[in-house]
Design an enzyme around this catalytic site. Structure first.
Site, short mmCIF file in Angstrom:
data_model
loop_
_atom_site.label_atom_id
_atom_site.label_comp_id
_atom_site.label_asym_id
_atom_site.label_seq_id
_atom_site.Cartn_x
_atom_site.Cartn_y
_atom_site.Cartn_z
N LYS A 172 12.02 66.24 60.44
CA LYS A 172 11.41 66.55 59.14
C LYS A 172 11.20 65.21 58.42
O LYS A 172 12.17 64.51 58.12
CB LYS A 172 12.34 67.50 58.40
CG LYS A 172 12.49 67.38 56.93
CD LYS A 172 11.57 67.86 55.98
CE LYS A 172 11.68 67.40 54.56
NZ LYS A 172 10.46 66.78 54.12
N CYS A 198 15.70 49.87 51.69
CA CYS A 198 17.13 50.10 51.43
C CYS A 198 17.90 48.80 51.53
O CYS A 198 18.82 48.56 50.77
CB CYS A 198 17.66 51.11 52.44
SG CYS A 198 17.18 50.69 54.13
N GLU A 201 22.42 57.42 56.34
CA GLU A 201 21.91 56.07 56.09
C GLU A 201 21.32 56.12 54.68
O GLU A 201 20.23 56.66 54.49
CB GLU A 201 20.83 55.70 57.11
CG GLU A 201 21.30 55.71 58.55
CD GLU A 201 22.29 54.59 58.85
OE1 GLU A 201 22.31 53.60 58.11
OE2 GLU A 201 23.06 54.74 59.81
N LEU A 202 22.06 55.56 53.71
CA LEU A 202 21.68 55.80 52.31
C LEU A 202 21.25 54.50 51.61
O LEU A 202 20.86 53.55 52.26
CB LEU A 202 22.85 56.49 51.60
CG LEU A 202 23.38 57.74 52.35
CD1 LEU A 202 24.58 58.32 51.62
CD2 LEU A 202 22.29 58.79 52.54
N GLY A 226 18.09 58.53 53.49
CA GLY A 226 17.51 58.83 52.18
C GLY A 226 18.46 58.43 51.08
O GLY A 226 19.29 57.52 51.24
N TRP A 249 10.42 58.27 52.82
CA TRP A 249 9.02 57.84 52.83
C TRP A 249 8.85 56.34 52.90
O TRP A 249 7.75 55.84 53.05
CB TRP A 249 8.28 58.37 51.59
CG TRP A 249 9.08 58.31 50.31
CD1 TRP A 249 9.70 59.35 49.70
CD2 TRP A 249 9.34 57.16 49.49
NE1 TRP A 249 10.36 58.93 48.55
CE2 TRP A 249 10.14 57.58 48.40
CE3 TRP A 249 8.99 55.81 49.56
CZ2 TRP A 249 10.59 56.71 47.40
CZ3 TRP A 249 9.44 54.94 48.57
CH2 TRP A 249 10.23 55.40 47.51
N ASN A 250 9.94 55.56 52.77
CA ASN A 250 9.72 54.11 52.65
C ASN A 250 9.39 53.44 53.98
O ASN A 250 8.61 52.51 54.02
CB ASN A 250 10.89 53.42 51.93
CG ASN A 250 12.19 53.52 52.69
OD1 ASN A 250 12.41 54.44 53.46
ND2 ASN A 250 13.06 52.56 52.47
N GLU A 304 20.49 51.20 42.40
CA GLU A 304 19.38 50.81 43.27
C GLU A 304 18.06 50.95 42.49
O GLU A 304 17.72 52.06 42.07
CB GLU A 304 19.37 51.72 44.50
CG GLU A 304 18.31 51.37 45.50
CD GLU A 304 18.32 52.30 46.71
OE1 GLU A 304 18.54 53.52 46.54
OE2 GLU A 304 18.10 51.81 47.82
#
Ligand code: NAP
Length: 537
Positions: A178, A286, A252-253, A230, A154-155, A384
């Site tokens: 999604k 991130c 991609e975390l 996410g 959502w960011n 984080e």
């Protein structure tokens, strides 16, 4: 408004509509609308449609594919303000932020992939590595994966999934998208952009529903590739699920980015850069600045400057563009930030400065917060925080700064601030992150020409540009003979002569003297020609 009533309001709205995903403006807590959840029993039909459409799409030329992407780009440019507004309302960020970091990168991405996908993905001839393979030629090609799934956070609810969607389409794939449950209206906006592209029917599907249920269905229906952006926790779960069929996965975390400020840095620029890259999007980036290591000789001066910028910042509901920071997107994330800041304060940290609220702040707000007196045992240094919080720590040597910056399980991006480019690059090369900027931070996510992705728990694989396009394809080699030989040197039958010819081949390729080169060539050539061009009788 108390925490519990915020929660009650959000969950009541959600409970009202069990089969829909409700959108709530995180800045005002107004209900904006809802989107119907996808009936997951329709997924087999959606996959079948996607597979048929993809088979035809893969036959289209890059120029034909690009013509659809161009229509999407034109739609984005024509509807930029409306798109920025939708992102801002659904996610809580300001409209300026949404325009700069969501809408603009989408248009830039369309442009880059339209113009460069063919160059990156067209078949390429490979050179011959040794004269021993004089009769061989190879070509490397990129074959579309098939149906690619994109699950996004959502960011950056627009720019992250949309950029990947464009990469996937230009590479010849069908897309199942999604988006995060918190930003369903942005999902609808992506549908509208894609509709403007007039893609073949069945090539793109927007699946609405909870992440776990949708990803399980994707794997069940043998999605050909999953691009996930996410949290680390979800990334690990997806990797475990992908293991069953070894489904290719890009992850991609999270990040907990360090910024190193050397004594010779332009401190005004460094403070401005830190303020933007740490507080932008309410710190929910991130690759945002989280940990700042500053040479002790300029530490106090830097803290004074950054504290000034922090105090000048206005957070609130965006009514007239006149504010720097909007709301956080979710109540859960707000609680994480509050917990991390409280933990730091309990362990001796000090708040050097905070931003001020502009007008009423009914939603999920947390002020931009600058912490000093921090140490490595605080949660905000180890994990984080994903909020508008930065911590400043002095260092006494560059070695110490590099060690501290690398002391993290996460390794997404980092930065070095100095007037000495050579020194900046040398330090950058030693930082364990996927991207290191010199005198800047974070913005390369919006740069169409640089790959993005992390080390360690920050992920696997790369997105964007040639690297991202390659991850949307299978790399395939085609190899052939230029002369119609009957056999290779190393094929049957074997004999003492074969053994001697192979030794001669080795010495011909790597001679220790001119004599050995000539001698081995004389031994090898007749045997090789005989073996290649006569039948095995
Ligand atoms: P998240 O909870 O992992 O959710 C991300 C997406 O995964 C959402 O679409 C979510 O769907 C879905 N999801 C949640 N649980 C799932 C499960 N068990 N199986 C499959 N899908 C699942 O992450 P987030 O809180 O939205 O995003 C913030 C994180 O993303 C931060 O850690 C941030 O650093 C990271 N991030 C990384 C990058 C990068 O480029 N490296 C970029 C942006 C963000 P629902 O919403 O329906 O639950």
């Amino acid at each position: 408004m108390g925490d519990q009533s915020l929660l009650d309001r959000a969950s009541a709205a959600a409970a009202e509509h069990a089969n829909v995903t409700v959108s709530i403006n995180p800045a005002t807590l107004e209900k904006l609308g809802h989107v119907d959840n996808t009936d997951l029993t329709r997924l087999p039909a959606m996959f079948a449609a996607a597979r048929s459409a993809q088979a035809l799409w893969a036959q289209q030329s890059f120029a034909e594919r690009a013509s659809h992407i161009k229509k999407m780009r034109d739609y984005i440019v024509a509807n930029a303000e409306e798109l920025a507004s939708i992102v801002a309302r659904d996610n809580g960020k300001s409209r300026v932020d949404a325009l700069a970091t969501e809408v603009l990168p989408c248009a830039l991405a369309c442009n880059w992939y339209m113009k460069n996908a063919a160059k990156v993905l067209k078949p390429k001839s490979l050179g011959v590595s040794s004269i021993l393979f004089f009769n061989k030629r190879s070509q490397v090609m990129h074959v579309p994966m098939g149906v690619v799934g994109i699950i996004s956070p959502w960011n950056y609810p627009l720019s992250i999934p949309f950029g990947e969607l464009v990469m996937g389409l230009m590479a010849g794939n069908a897309i199942m998208l999604k988006v995060a449950a918190q930003t369903p209206l942005v999902g609808k906006a992506i549908e509208a952009i894609v509709a403007a592209g007039e893609l073949p029917v069945g090539l793109f599907h927007h699946v609405v529903g909870s992440g776990g249920a949708v990803s399980t269905a994707f794997f069940k229906h043998r999605i050909d590739k999953l691009f996930f952006t996410g949290s680390v926790a979800t990334g690990k779960q997806l990797m475990a699920q992908a293991a069953e069929n070894l489904t290719p996965l890009s992850l991609e975390l999270g990040g907990n980015d360090p910024m190193i400020v050397l004594a010779d840095a332009d401190l005004e620029r460094a403070a401005n850069g830190a303020a933007w890259a740490g507080y932008q999007n309410a710190g929910q980036s991130c690759g945002g600045v989280a940990r700042i290591y500053v040479d002790r000789r300029v530490h106090d001066q830097f803290v004074t400057l950054l504290a000034e910028k922090t105090r000048k910042m206005r957070h609130g509901v965006d009514t007239d563009f006149e504010l720097e920071m909007g709301a956080m997107t979710t109540h859960n994330q707000l609680k994480v930030v509050e917990r991390h800041v409280q933990d730091a304060l309990d362990k001796g940290a000090r708040i050097a400065a905070q931003s001020s609220a502009k007008g009423p702040t009914p939603g999920y707000f947390f002020p931009a917060t600058l912490l000093t007196n921090v140490h490595d045992d605080m949660l905000t240094m180890k994990e984080e925080t994903f909020g508008p919080v930065m911590a400043v720590v002095p260092f006494d040597s560059e070695e110490e700064a590099i060690r501290k910056a690398n002391n993290s399980d996460l390794g997404l991006t980092s930065s070095v601030w100095t007037r000495n480019q050579a020194k900046g690059k040398a330090i950058a090369a030693r930082l364990e992150t996927g991207v290191t900027a010199i005198n800047d931070h974070l913005y390369t996510h919006g740069l169409s020409e640089t790959p993005w992705g992390g080390w360690k728990l920050s992920g696997i694989g790369r997105t964007h540009v040639a690297h991202g396009l390659a991850e949307m394809t299978h790399t395939k080699v085609i190899n052939w003979d230029i002369l119609p030989a009957k056999r290779n040197l190393w094929w049957f039958p074997f004999s003492k002569h074969t053994h001697q010819a192979l030794l001669a081949a080795l010495r011909f390729a790597f001679p220790r003297s001119l004599g050995e080169y000539v001698g081995s060539s004389l031994k090898l050539t007749p045997y090789l020609l005989k073996k290649m061009f006569t039948s095995w009788k």
